[in-house]
Structure formats: C-alpha cells, structure tokens
Design an enzyme around this catalytic site. Structure first.
Site, mmCIF file in Angstrom:
data_model
loop_
_atom_site.group_PDB
_atom_site.id
_atom_site.type_symbol
_atom_site.label_atom_id
_atom_site.label_comp_id
_atom_site.label_asym_id
_atom_site.label_seq_id
_atom_site.Cartn_x
_atom_site.Cartn_y
_atom_site.Cartn_z
ATOM 1 N N GLU A 155 0.861 -1.184 0.000
ATOM 2 C CA GLU A 155 0.000 0.000 0.000
ATOM 3 C C GLU A 155 0.897 1.233 0.000
ATOM 4 O OE1 GLU A 155 -3.559 1.994 2.737
ATOM 5 O OE2 GLU A 155 -2.459 0.243 3.466
ATOM 6 N N ASP A 213 -5.304 9.739 9.129
ATOM 7 C CA ASP A 213 -3.966 9.351 9.540
ATOM 8 C C ASP A 213 -3.568 9.985 10.861
ATOM 9 O OD1 ASP A 213 -3.344 7.725 7.278
ATOM 10 O OD2 ASP A 213 -3.158 9.548 6.097
ATOM 11 N N TYR A 235 -10.961 -3.469 3.595
ATOM 12 C CA TYR A 235 -9.999 -2.959 4.564
ATOM 13 C C TYR A 235 -10.770 -2.661 5.846
ATOM 14 C CZ TYR A 235 -6.012 -0.031 6.164
ATOM 15 O OH TYR A 235 -4.953 0.508 6.846
#
Length: 273
Positions: free
Chosen positions: A50, A61, A176
């Site tokens: 990734e 993030d 995911y």
C-alpha cells in the site's frame, strides 16, 4: 479480467497463507528511497504493498503518517510523482500488487479520468480514497474496474449497516477493516472484538478481509491473523523515517529496522498455517 490483487489472494487462499501488506508513504523520507524500499519489502515477505499519496490534510492518519506526508511534500513528491515511483517499481516487478491510498482533493485537481489513466499506465492495481464513500463514487468504481483496478473501501467498528451494505456491494480486491475507533497508529487493539467484526463481515461477502490500524508487532499481527485474510501495517514501519533527514547512514539504519519488522510480522502470520 482478474486483477493482480484478486490473483494474489486466490493464491494465498490455496496455500492457506495470510497476506502481509506494508504501507509506505511515497517520497518519505526523500524521493530517492521509495522504489528500492518497495523491492526490499517484497524480498521480506510483502504480498501486497500500500503506497500512500502525500496530502496536506490526511484526516484518517495519525501523527506518524501525517508527518511522513509532510516530509514527502517538503521533498517535492506530488501525486503524479508518487505514481511514477510505482511505475519505476513495475519495470522489474510485474507480479506484486500495489494499491495507492489517498484523498480526493489532489485527484479532483488532476481529474478522475486522468488519475485513472496515470494509475493504469503505472501498473497500479487498487485505489483507496479515504474520503470517497461508495454512494458518492459515481462511475469511478466502474472506470477503475474497466482499467483492471479494484476500488478498496474501509469498514470500521462504527460503520452503519447501510454503509456496510454499499461497501460490500461496490468494493473490490479486499475489504480494509479498520480495527480501532481512531486514526492510523492507534494503540488499543482488542483482537477478540476485531475477530467478531471480521467474522460478521466475512459472513456477508466473499471478498478477503484485511485488518489495519493498530497492528504493531508479530503478536498483534498473529492475533488478528487468526480471523483476517491479511494484516496491514503502516505506522510501525513509517515511524522509522521520522528523524533521518537525508543522512544516508540514518536512512540505511531505518530501512533495516523496517525490514526486520517485516521479518517479524511474516514469521508471526506464517506460524498460523
């Protein structure tokens, strides 16, 4: 047409193995490091890679990866240049799947069609846009599929049933699953809770389910790997580039730490066979 991501997971399933998916930020700590690092990750057990597209406001993030993005941007790595790094990797590796993870703003500036064209030309296999939910993706998903790429979507512990249904309907490659209620690098990971959620998702889809956020070592990777089809590790690898600058010796030391961690993770999830 079967994508490289789909082929890889089919092969892993036949071998009764779990996928190890490392995350790297393109251009971190500087643009000269990324391509060689991608190859080294494969040498140390990566099944899929990734690649983060640096962005100035990465909402999903945590600090570690946000700072990596800042370093990449400061070093001059744009979305286009990040894609070029994958293209350079593809010159000698035509089998390992690569997906890119990023945010919509740079893609809208480039244009969706141009972005897809650049990704296809570079040999990218999947796209994960954090802030593009399936109900707003329009024909982006179909255009990616037509270019032999999967659109990867996130599911979290807090995902509402109707959103989950849309993700399972439109997602490709793998699901995911975000293991914690938080950003990348979060510390609290309850493997049993993750397992219950993963099993519930797998009951609704034939797609592989991979788990990311909060996996820090062999122990946590093995605990999650009992339930998931793959583990995704980002912050624990990226943190090694935090203070290296352009010092070649420090970069080499950081890469060794990353690859040692890869070996630990690979050994842990392979012990599940």
């Amino acid at each position: 047409m079967t994508t490289r991501i789909e082929t890889t997971f089919n092969t892993l399933r036949e071998q009764n193995k779990k996928a190890l998916i490392p995350y790297v930020m393109a251009g971190d700590p500087n643009p000269t490091v990324t391509v060689s690092l991608l190859h080294e990750l494969v040498d140390h057990g990566a099944d899929v890679i990734e690649v983060g597209l640096p962005f100035s406001d990465p909402m999903a993030d945590g600090e570690t990866i946000a700072l990596a993005g800042e370093r990449a941007l400061a070093g001059g790595t744009s979305t286009r240049q990040a894609i070029e790094m994958v293209k350079a990797f593809r010159k000698t590796n035509t089998t390992t799947p690569v997906l890119v993870m990023g945010y919509l703003n740079p893609i809208e500036i480039i244009s969706y069609d141009k972005f897809i064209s650049l990704c296809q030309d570079a040999g990218i296999d999947g796209v994960l846009m954090v802030d593009l939910p399936p109900q707003e993706a329009g024909d982006f998903t179909q255009k990616l599929a037509a270019s032999s790429m999967n659109e990867i979507f996130l599911l979290a512990p807090t995902t509402l049933p109707e959103r989950r249904e849309q993700v399972l309907k439109h997602g490709g490659g793998f699901i995911y699953y975000v293991s914690v209620k938080g950003v990348t690098g979060s510390k609290a990971l309850d493997a049993q809770d993750v397992g219950e959620h993963v099993q519930a998702i797998k009951a609704q889809t034939a797609l592989p389910v991979c788990v990311g956020f909060g996996i820090r070592d062999g122990e946590s990777a093995k605990a999650v790997g009992q339930y998931a089809d793959g583990v995704i590790v980002g912050s624990e690898l990226v943190k090694n580039f935090a203070d290296v600058g352009n010092d070649e010796q420090k970069i080499a030391h950081a890469k060794k730490a990353i690859l040692d961690k890869m070996d630990e993770l690979r050994e842990a999830i392979d012990s599940l066979e």
